[in-house]
Scaffold this motif. Structure first.
Motif, PDB file in Angstrom:
ATOM      1  N   MET A   1       1.260  -1.730  -0.044  1.00  0.00           N
ATOM      2  CA  MET A   1       0.167   0.250   0.104  1.00  0.00           C
ATOM      3  C   MET A   1       0.679   1.181   0.094  1.00  0.00           C
ATOM      4  O   MET A   1       0.320   1.857  -0.628  1.00  0.00           O
ATOM      5  CB  MET A   1      -0.856   0.075   1.020  1.00  0.00           C
ATOM      6  N   LEU A   2       2.140   1.111   0.572  1.00  0.00           N
ATOM      7  CA  LEU A   2       2.694   2.223   0.670  1.00  0.00           C
ATOM      8  C   LEU A   2       3.405   2.571  -0.448  1.00  0.00           C
ATOM      9  O   LEU A   2       3.294   4.003  -0.933  1.00  0.00           O
ATOM     10  CB  LEU A   2       4.268   1.786   1.529  1.00  0.00           C
ATOM     11  N   ILE A   3       3.438   1.651  -1.295  1.00  0.00           N
ATOM     12  CA  ILE A   3       3.980   2.033  -3.003  1.00  0.00           C
ATOM     13  C   ILE A   3       3.152   2.539  -3.691  1.00  0.00           C
ATOM     14  O   ILE A   3       3.223   3.535  -4.202  1.00  0.00           O
ATOM     15  CB  ILE A   3       4.464   0.620  -3.415  1.00  0.00           C
ATOM     16  N   SER A   4       1.754   1.858  -3.630  1.00  0.00           N
ATOM     17  CA  SER A   4       0.868   2.279  -4.317  1.00  0.00           C
ATOM     18  C   SER A   4       0.115   3.657  -4.131  1.00  0.00           C
ATOM     19  O   SER A   4       0.172   4.541  -4.400  1.00  0.00           O
ATOM     20  CB  SER A   4      -0.365   1.140  -4.792  1.00  0.00           C
ATOM     21  N   VAL A   5       0.500   4.359  -2.984  1.00  0.00           N
ATOM     22  CA  VAL A   5      -0.364   5.458  -2.034  1.00  0.00           C
ATOM     23  C   VAL A   5       0.677   6.520  -2.440  1.00  0.00           C
ATOM     24  O   VAL A   5       0.656   7.343  -3.078  1.00  0.00           O
ATOM     25  CB  VAL A   5      -0.328   5.535  -1.099  1.00  0.00           C
ATOM     26  N   ALA A   6       2.570   6.070  -2.717  1.00  0.00           N
ATOM     27  CA  ALA A   6       2.743   7.047  -2.595  1.00  0.00           C
ATOM     28  C   ALA A   6       2.897   7.507  -4.376  1.00  0.00           C
ATOM     29  O   ALA A   6       3.157   8.408  -4.861  1.00  0.00           O
ATOM     30  CB  ALA A   6       4.238   6.850  -2.722  1.00  0.00           C
ATOM     31  N   ALA A   7       3.012   6.551  -5.176  1.00  0.00           N
ATOM     32  CA  ALA A   7       2.786   6.436  -6.776  1.00  0.00           C
ATOM     33  C   ALA A   7       1.700   7.536  -7.251  1.00  0.00           C
ATOM     34  O   ALA A   7       1.555   8.353  -7.383  1.00  0.00           O
ATOM     35  CB  ALA A   7       2.977   4.988  -7.876  1.00  0.00           C
ATOM     36  N   ALA A   8       0.098   6.870  -5.659  1.00  0.00           N
ATOM     37  CA  ALA A   8      -0.885   7.654  -6.828  1.00  0.00           C
ATOM     38  C   ALA A   8      -0.772   9.111  -6.329  1.00  0.00           C
ATOM     39  O   ALA A   8      -0.867  10.317  -6.753  1.00  0.00           O
ATOM     40  CB  ALA A   8      -2.028   7.303  -5.672  1.00  0.00           C
ATOM     41  N   LEU A   9       0.200   9.599  -4.398  1.00  0.00           N
ATOM     42  CA  LEU A   9      -0.344  10.865  -4.622  1.00  0.00           C
ATOM     43  C   LEU A   9       1.240  12.085  -5.345  1.00  0.00           C
ATOM     44  O   LEU A   9       0.530  12.645  -5.551  1.00  0.00           O
ATOM     45  CB  LEU A   9       0.337  11.155  -3.040  1.00  0.00           C
TER      46      LEU A   9
END
Lengths: 97, 313
Positions: free
Chosen positions: B291-299
């Motif tokens: 989730m860390l990877i996904s949220v960082a990429a999305a933000l």
């Protein structure tokens, strides 16, 4: 011993607060943007520096103390860069009045 | 005691002053800066009522990321007249009445709670040790409210789809944001080169410590996204094209892993999103890392904005 450390904390944080007050006064009273920036960055590095220095004896561990120093360094880093960038824009536009 | 009361009173008054200022100031830029200042004061207030996790999230997402997104939106809207329409006086009164109603309702709940106050906290806390996660906030979010947490990351993705849907047809498939500036100020390059390695470390640390102390994936991801945006601003890297497979894999890995674990829960633990006993903590950390990877990429992509230049052939 702890009394001396507490005194050290109180004195250093007070000095830090004086720098913050001076920086804020400068920000409000100085005549142009460049000098106001100068006042602001002084509050950042000296004001926060003394507050952090004063809080060091109050931390429980070396790791916490290092974290406080790191916070101070990061704030300086950001503040100095921001001030440089704002000053560059001001110089491009001329005068900074 | 008296000092604490004095500080809290000052904080509350300052928050109200900044809030009133924020909605009365005419200049959009000043209003956004006020919004960010308000976020910092709000985070202090959360700390005062011993909710450091909420305070961290407020600073990272509420004040920081949202403030920068608002600044970007203002920059994009400045050269479009139809965006600068002001709401009518009736609409303003309606919004004010609704906000006032919510405030009064919350105030009533806080100031006049039913006695005894309804709570599930004790029942929840009794079984939290089974997750092996030391920070009760993280444990609740990943155990009792796993589905909500999953949907939160999906919401961030939906927001990104909303931003991408603003892309003009001719730019689709291109890289997000305007072309990198031809000349980047030296201090900015210096900051990016020095701060980014440190910032990535801090972001991962905040995520990692979230298992046992205040912190977590959302706060860590915000710092990682900020570092990525700093690299893009300094021209040290360019945003990946919106059609990039690697970017899309990064965006989807979090929800996908969460979903996979959720479905695997049927076999391993007998229910959707149930964790196998004894393996709860490693499973939670794997989900959180994805989730860390996904949220960082999305933000990061949210901050970069929609594509605004021709795609390379």
């Amino acid at each position: 011993m702890s009394l001396i450390l507490d005194l050290f904390t109180i004195v250093c944080v007070a000095i830090g607060l004086i720098f913050f007050a001076a920086g804020t006064t400068g920000l409000l009273r100085f005549p142009d943007a460049l000098t106001r920036l100068h006042a602001l960055t002084k509050a950042d590095n000296l004001g926060l520096g003394f507050v952090v220095l004063g809080l060091l004896p109050q931390t429980g561990s070396l790791f916490d103390a290092l974290k406080l120093v790191l916070v101070w360094m990061l704030v300086q880093f950001a503040g100095a860069t921001g001030a440089q960038l704002v000053a560059m824009v001001l110089r491009k536009e001329g005068g900074g009045k | 005691m008296i000092l604490a009361l004095l500080f809290d009173t000052l904080l509350a008054v300052a928050m109200i002053v900044v809030a009133v200022w924020m909605i009365s100031v005419k200049n959009a830029f000043a209003a956004i800066i006020d919004f960010m200042v308000f976020g910092l004061l709000l985070a202090l207030a959360w700390l005062r009522i011993e909710a450091p996790d909420v305070g961290l999230t407020e600073i990272a997402i509420g004040s920081g990321a949202t403030g920068v997104i608002l600044l970007r939106a203002r920059g994009l809207a400045r050269d479009r007249d139809e965006m600068s329409a002001t709401p009518s006086i009736g609409f303003k009164i309606l919004v004010g009445a609704l906000c006032g109603g919510v405030t009064l309702g919350l105030a009533a709940l806080v100031l006049m709670p039913p006695d005894p106050a309804p709570t599930l906290a004790y029942a929840a806390a009794e079984n939290l040790h089974l997750t092996g996660v030391g920070n009760p906030i993280t444990a609740v979010l990943m155990a009792y409210r796993a589905f909500d947490t999953f949907l939160e990351t999906v919401v961030v993705l939906l927001a990104l789809l909303g931003v991408w849907s603003l892309t003009p047809d001719r730019f689709w498939g291109g890289r997000p944001g305007p072309a990198p500036a031809a000349s980047v100020p030296a201090p900015l390059t210096f900051l990016a080169q020095w701060l980014v390695p440190l910032g990535v470390l801090i972001g991962i640390y905040i995520f990692w410590i979230g298992a046992d102390e205040p912190g977590g994936k959302f706060q860590g991801a915000t710092i990682l996204a900020a570092m990525w945006v700093l690299l893009m601003m300094a021209g040290l890297t360019d945003a990946p094209p919106v059609t990039s497979r690697r970017l899309r894999a990064a965006l989807l890995v979090g929800p996908a892993v969460f979903m996979a674990v959720g479905i695997a829960g049927f076999w391993l633990a007998g229910d959707f999103l149930a964790y196998p006993p004894d393996f709860a903590k490693p499973v939670i950390i794997v989900i959180e890392a994805a989730m860390l990877i996904s949220v960082a990429a999305a933000l990061g992509m949210l901050l970069a904005g929609p594509p605004m230049r021709e795609s390379e052939p």
